[in-house]
Scaffold this motif. Sequence first.
Motif, PDB file in Angstrom:
ATOM      1  N   ASN A  20       0.930  -1.325   0.098  1.00  0.00           N
ATOM      2  CA  ASN A  20      -0.133   0.120  -0.128  1.00  0.00           C
ATOM      3  C   ASN A  20       0.771   1.163  -0.136  1.00  0.00           C
ATOM      4  OD1 ASN A  20      -2.483  -1.204  -0.010  1.00  0.00           O
ATOM      5  ND2 ASN A  20      -2.515  -1.444   2.332  1.00  0.00           N
ATOM      6  N   GLY A  21       0.495   2.149  -0.887  1.00  0.00           N
ATOM      7  CA  GLY A  21       1.356   3.418  -1.051  1.00  0.00           C
ATOM      8  C   GLY A  21       2.759   3.307  -1.699  1.00  0.00           C
ATOM      9  N   VAL A  22       3.359   1.966  -2.045  1.00  0.00           N
ATOM     10  CA  VAL A  22       4.450   1.843  -2.404  1.00  0.00           C
ATOM     11  C   VAL A  22       4.551   2.242  -4.004  1.00  0.00           C
ATOM     12  CG1 VAL A  22       6.263   0.254  -3.114  1.00  0.00           C
ATOM     13  CG2 VAL A  22       5.337   0.102  -1.035  1.00  0.00           C
ATOM     14  N   ARG A  23       5.673   3.213  -4.166  1.00  0.00           N
ATOM     15  CA  ARG A  23       5.389   3.629  -5.682  1.00  0.00           C
ATOM     16  C   ARG A  23       6.652   2.971  -6.492  1.00  0.00           C
ATOM     17  NH1 ARG A  23       6.917   9.711  -4.588  1.00  0.00           N
ATOM     18  NH2 ARG A  23       8.281   8.158  -3.056  1.00  0.00           N
ATOM     19  N   VAL A  24       6.486   2.200  -7.780  1.00  0.00           N
ATOM     20  CA  VAL A  24       7.059   1.242  -8.490  1.00  0.00           C
ATOM     21  C   VAL A  24       7.250   1.597  -9.874  1.00  0.00           C
ATOM     22  CG1 VAL A  24       7.639  -0.929  -9.232  1.00  0.00           C
ATOM     23  CG2 VAL A  24       6.680  -0.749  -7.074  1.00  0.00           C
ATOM     24  N   LEU A  25       8.452   1.863 -10.305  1.00  0.00           N
ATOM     25  CA  LEU A  25       8.694   2.073 -11.776  1.00  0.00           C
ATOM     26  C   LEU A  25       9.193   0.789 -12.450  1.00  0.00           C
ATOM     27  CD1 LEU A  25       9.395   3.792 -14.210  1.00  0.00           C
ATOM     28  CD2 LEU A  25      11.477   4.199 -13.334  1.00  0.00           C
ATOM     29  N   ASN A  47       2.109  -5.373 -13.375  1.00  0.00           N
ATOM     30  CA  ASN A  47       1.354  -4.535 -12.979  1.00  0.00           C
ATOM     31  C   ASN A  47       0.045  -5.182 -12.001  1.00  0.00           C
ATOM     32  OD1 ASN A  47      -0.761  -2.327 -12.777  1.00  0.00           O
ATOM     33  ND2 ASN A  47       0.318  -1.265 -14.752  1.00  0.00           N
ATOM     34  N   ARG A  48      -0.398  -6.326 -12.509  1.00  0.00           N
ATOM     35  CA  ARG A  48      -1.566  -6.897 -12.036  1.00  0.00           C
ATOM     36  C   ARG A  48      -0.900  -7.631 -10.606  1.00  0.00           C
ATOM     37  NH1 ARG A  48      -7.019  -7.806 -12.674  1.00  0.00           N
ATOM     38  NH2 ARG A  48      -7.651  -9.888 -11.702  1.00  0.00           N
ATOM     39  N   TYR A  49       0.145  -8.149 -10.764  1.00  0.00           N
ATOM     40  CA  TYR A  49       0.649  -8.876  -9.042  1.00  0.00           C
ATOM     41  C   TYR A  49       0.694  -7.689  -8.259  1.00  0.00           C
ATOM     42  CZ  TYR A  49       1.698 -12.911 -11.806  1.00  0.00           C
ATOM     43  OH  TYR A  49       1.830 -14.121 -12.567  1.00  0.00           O
ATOM     44  N   LEU A  50       1.327  -6.402  -8.694  1.00  0.00           N
ATOM     45  CA  LEU A  50       1.823  -5.481  -7.602  1.00  0.00           C
ATOM     46  C   LEU A  50       0.596  -4.539  -7.080  1.00  0.00           C
ATOM     47  CD1 LEU A  50       5.111  -4.471  -8.894  1.00  0.00           C
ATOM     48  CD2 LEU A  50       4.651  -6.187  -7.258  1.00  0.00           C
ATOM     49  N   THR A  51      -0.329  -4.351  -8.064  1.00  0.00           N
ATOM     50  CA  THR A  51      -1.228  -3.205  -7.907  1.00  0.00           C
ATOM     51  C   THR A  51      -2.258  -4.018  -6.788  1.00  0.00           C
ATOM     52  OG1 THR A  51      -2.523  -4.195  -9.986  1.00  0.00           O
ATOM     53  CG2 THR A  51      -1.171  -1.911 -10.129  1.00  0.00           C
ATOM     54  N   GLU A  53      -1.523  -5.894  -4.596  1.00  0.00           N
ATOM     55  CA  GLU A  53      -0.906  -5.852  -3.052  1.00  0.00           C
ATOM     56  C   GLU A  53      -0.804  -4.112  -2.887  1.00  0.00           C
ATOM     57  OE1 GLU A  53      -0.287  -7.994  -1.146  1.00  0.00           O
ATOM     58  OE2 GLU A  53      -0.769  -9.577  -2.569  1.00  0.00           O
ATOM     59  N   GLY A  54      -1.682  -3.143  -3.649  1.00  0.00           N
ATOM     60  CA  GLY A  54      -1.602  -1.801  -3.121  1.00  0.00           C
ATOM     61  C   GLY A  54      -0.659  -0.813  -3.690  1.00  0.00           C
ATOM     62  N   ALA A  55       0.258  -1.362  -4.640  1.00  0.00           N
ATOM     63  CA  ALA A  55       1.357  -0.504  -5.282  1.00  0.00           C
ATOM     64  C   ALA A  55       0.656   0.407  -6.294  1.00  0.00           C
ATOM     65  CB  ALA A  55       2.322  -1.300  -5.505  1.00  0.00           C
ATOM     66  N   ARG A  56       1.472   1.378  -6.474  1.00  0.00           N
ATOM     67  CA  ARG A  56       1.330   2.341  -7.596  1.00  0.00           C
ATOM     68  C   ARG A  56       2.282   2.100  -8.794  1.00  0.00           C
ATOM     69  NH1 ARG A  56       0.551   8.189  -5.224  1.00  0.00           N
ATOM     70  NH2 ARG A  56       2.418   7.462  -3.988  1.00  0.00           N
ATOM     71  N   ILE A  57       1.842   2.048  -9.945  1.00  0.00           N
ATOM     72  CA  ILE A  57       2.946   1.431 -10.868  1.00  0.00           C
ATOM     73  C   ILE A  57       2.883   2.608 -12.131  1.00  0.00           C
ATOM     74  CG2 ILE A  57       3.612  -0.484 -12.734  1.00  0.00           C
ATOM     75  CD1 ILE A  57       3.264  -1.183  -9.537  1.00  0.00           C
TER      76      ILE A  57
END
Length: 895
Positions: A773-778, A791-795, A797-801
């Motif tokens: 949640n709230g983690v910003r990933v490039l 994108n599907r796996y991380l979002t 879990e709350g990540a922003r891609i």
Amino acid sequence: MPNISVSDRLQRTKSQVLALWENKARAEVCSKPGGQLALKAALPGLIDDLVHALQLDRPVVHSKIATSTQFSLNQVLIELKIFRKAIVAVLSESAGLSDSILDLILDFIDNAKNQAAGEFVNLRKAAEISRERVILESIHEAFFSVDRNWRFTYLNAHAERLLKLKREDLIGVSLWEIFPEALGTNFSRSYHHAMETGETVQFEEFFLPLKSWYFVKGYPSAQGLSVYFENITEKRAIQLAMRESEDRYKAIVATLREGVIVTDSQTSEILAINESGRELLRLGEVREHQIHGPGNWIPLRPDGSMIERHEYPSRMAAITGRPQRNVEVCLKFDDGSMKWILANAEPMFRAGEAKPYAVVTSFLDISEKKTYEIERARIQKQISLERSSLKKLIMQAPIAICRLHGPNHVFSLVNPLFEQFFTGERELKGHPVREALPELAGQGYFELLDEVYKTGLPRRADESPVRLRHSDGSWRDISVNFDYQPLFDVNDQVEGILVIAADVTPLVLARQAAEAANRMKTAFLANVSHELRTPLGAILGFTDILKDPRLNLDERARYLDVIERNGRALTKVIDDVLDISKVEAGKLDIELMNFSFPGLLREVFALFRDQAMNKGLELILRDTQNLPSQLISDPTRLRQILINLIGNAIKFTEQGRVSVEVETKPMTESRARIFVRIRDTGTGLSQEQANKLFEPFVQGDNSTTRKFGGTGLGLALSRRLARALGGDVVVESCEVGKGCTFLLSFAAELGDRLATRQDVSSQRQRASAGRLNGVRVLLVEDSPDNRFLVNRYLTREGARIDEAVNGQEGLEKALKKEHDVVLMDIQMPVLDGYETIARLRRENYLGPVIALTAHAMKEEREKALLAGFNDHLSKPLSPQDMVDKVAEYAKLNLH
């Protein structure tokens, strides 16, 4: 009872009688009417004393009789007579004593005396019998006695051993009941004759029940028959052998080509001569025991001088007592003819005598040999010159050459290259090939040499496999080109073989390696192609089916399961190929950690439970209660091995069961060896298949019609992984149609109850939801499909891609420093991952960057870390591992 002599006892009884008489008061006895009755009442005591005095202890008497010649019955009788007189004298003093009472006492004494005399006679007889038994027990011959009814009355110990029967089982039993086979034989006829006539018998007979010869003597008596018998089987065998030896000796001497003559050492009298001796010496009608014989020849030495009579080999042997060996004598006969003989004289001695009593002289006609000696000497000289030239040629030749002589192929010449080539430190010259190189037996080389020597034809053997043993005991397998050239003597007869050898092992090995590599490459490519195309075909096919909008949710779910299952199968094939290449390159990583081994077993079992159930198989896990709860090893590699072994067992078993048995053997207090047996009741293997099973790319069935799939890497990889863990994987047992037992062993440290890998994994799984949640990933990735998956796996879990499609775009977005973690592919257009990370680090970008690559090799990981990446993830990406990595580095970056 104390050891008291008869005289002492009698004297003591006499004193008791006197005291009794005095105590009874003579006046009372004489004056009172009942006095006689009183005395009569006292008599029992008197009689008891007398009995005690006369009763002698049997062991004491027996001992005295056996050890003393002075102890006699007469002495006892004399003492009894003296005692009787004393009693008469004492009792007669009583005036009122009745004569009948006196007679009663005296009769008692007489009876006692007679009883004692009889007792001593019996004891004397018993002692004599005892001495006889002692003698019979000590003699070497076997002995037994029977009564008139043929019942055994005695056997000595030697008879027990010889008959192999216990005497207690024989005493009182009929001889014919024990040995019914003896009825009607010479044994029973001789025994009955002795018993009926009273005549002693003796004979030798073979007793069939005991399979032995016996010498028997039978002595009849009024009581029955006494038999002495001795086993003479060995003695008869020796006598027979001696007679046969003598007969053979006479036959051999009579048929010998050599002449043989035996003479008296003192008189030279001819004691024996064979027919060949008469012919060679031309002795005509000479007979045995004739002095000298009609010699019509003169003995000459090789130099032509005459040999005196005392110089004959037979006379020299008689005089000196020493053998005369290989004496050449020329016999010149009266007609002028000459004959050469080779004489040997051997003295013969009697035991204990220093001088011989006879001489045996043998002689052989060697006239033909002497005739050809000069010619042979000339030939030998010529051959010697030729051999000298050949020797120089062989010793200086730049290839390995040896010369063999005779039918036994004795090394007569070996050049340095041949010695170095075949033997090293072993000595060859002068030894037959079979003796010098015994390891060549059974490889066909000795037979080939025999053929060349027999036929005289040259032979060539190319790329012959040779296994040679070094002096240190080690073995060396080589391939050799052999040339065998026969060597001929002056008579054009084969006398030897010239052997030329060239080591072609490197060429053969290179060709075999190339052929094997080509076969393995073809088989591997075919297997891998099949194993890749099969799941790919399923994935593509079911993906196409999923495009149908008419499918319901259950059908879609089922088809997605098929796609997922085949995707995992495809991943396993790729992983096996990569892992086996790592092992072969020696770059396999082993990661030691604390984990629950029973938990690992249960986890692996859970993977196969449905598969086994669908095939109707019984899947059994035994003995997990006695296992150490925690081990320190590599659980990932152990899981990989177990999955391979159990998966194979289920795959090759159509009915029955697959069982897993686990055993622990302590090595030290903190270390143990674990054994896991996987048994199945499947198709099984032949021993030949089992021997090749652990070679890479090899399967039990390599045909194109094989029933089961696979690349042939699983077992080879499992063995290498097990060995990396300090153990092994072997086929413990196998039989076609009856299944196999595979044994996995590995060594491990005993762990503790600290957090294990399974515990951590479970904690991660339980806490995975919403971890980013709230983690910003490039995400820097050129593949749109991979971008969609990540994108599907991380979002979820709350990540922003934030996405970039190449390295240049990723570099620009990363330098804006708006992201917590960068995931970057290695192979991309414009700028690849290595160039992009290099520029980022040059721009002092310190944020975490994780490499994404389809290369799973250890070298790729190390290369990525050295290039500046913080970590490495291999494709296909594991959602859980990717979330863990992102969460880990995002947390560090946030702090």
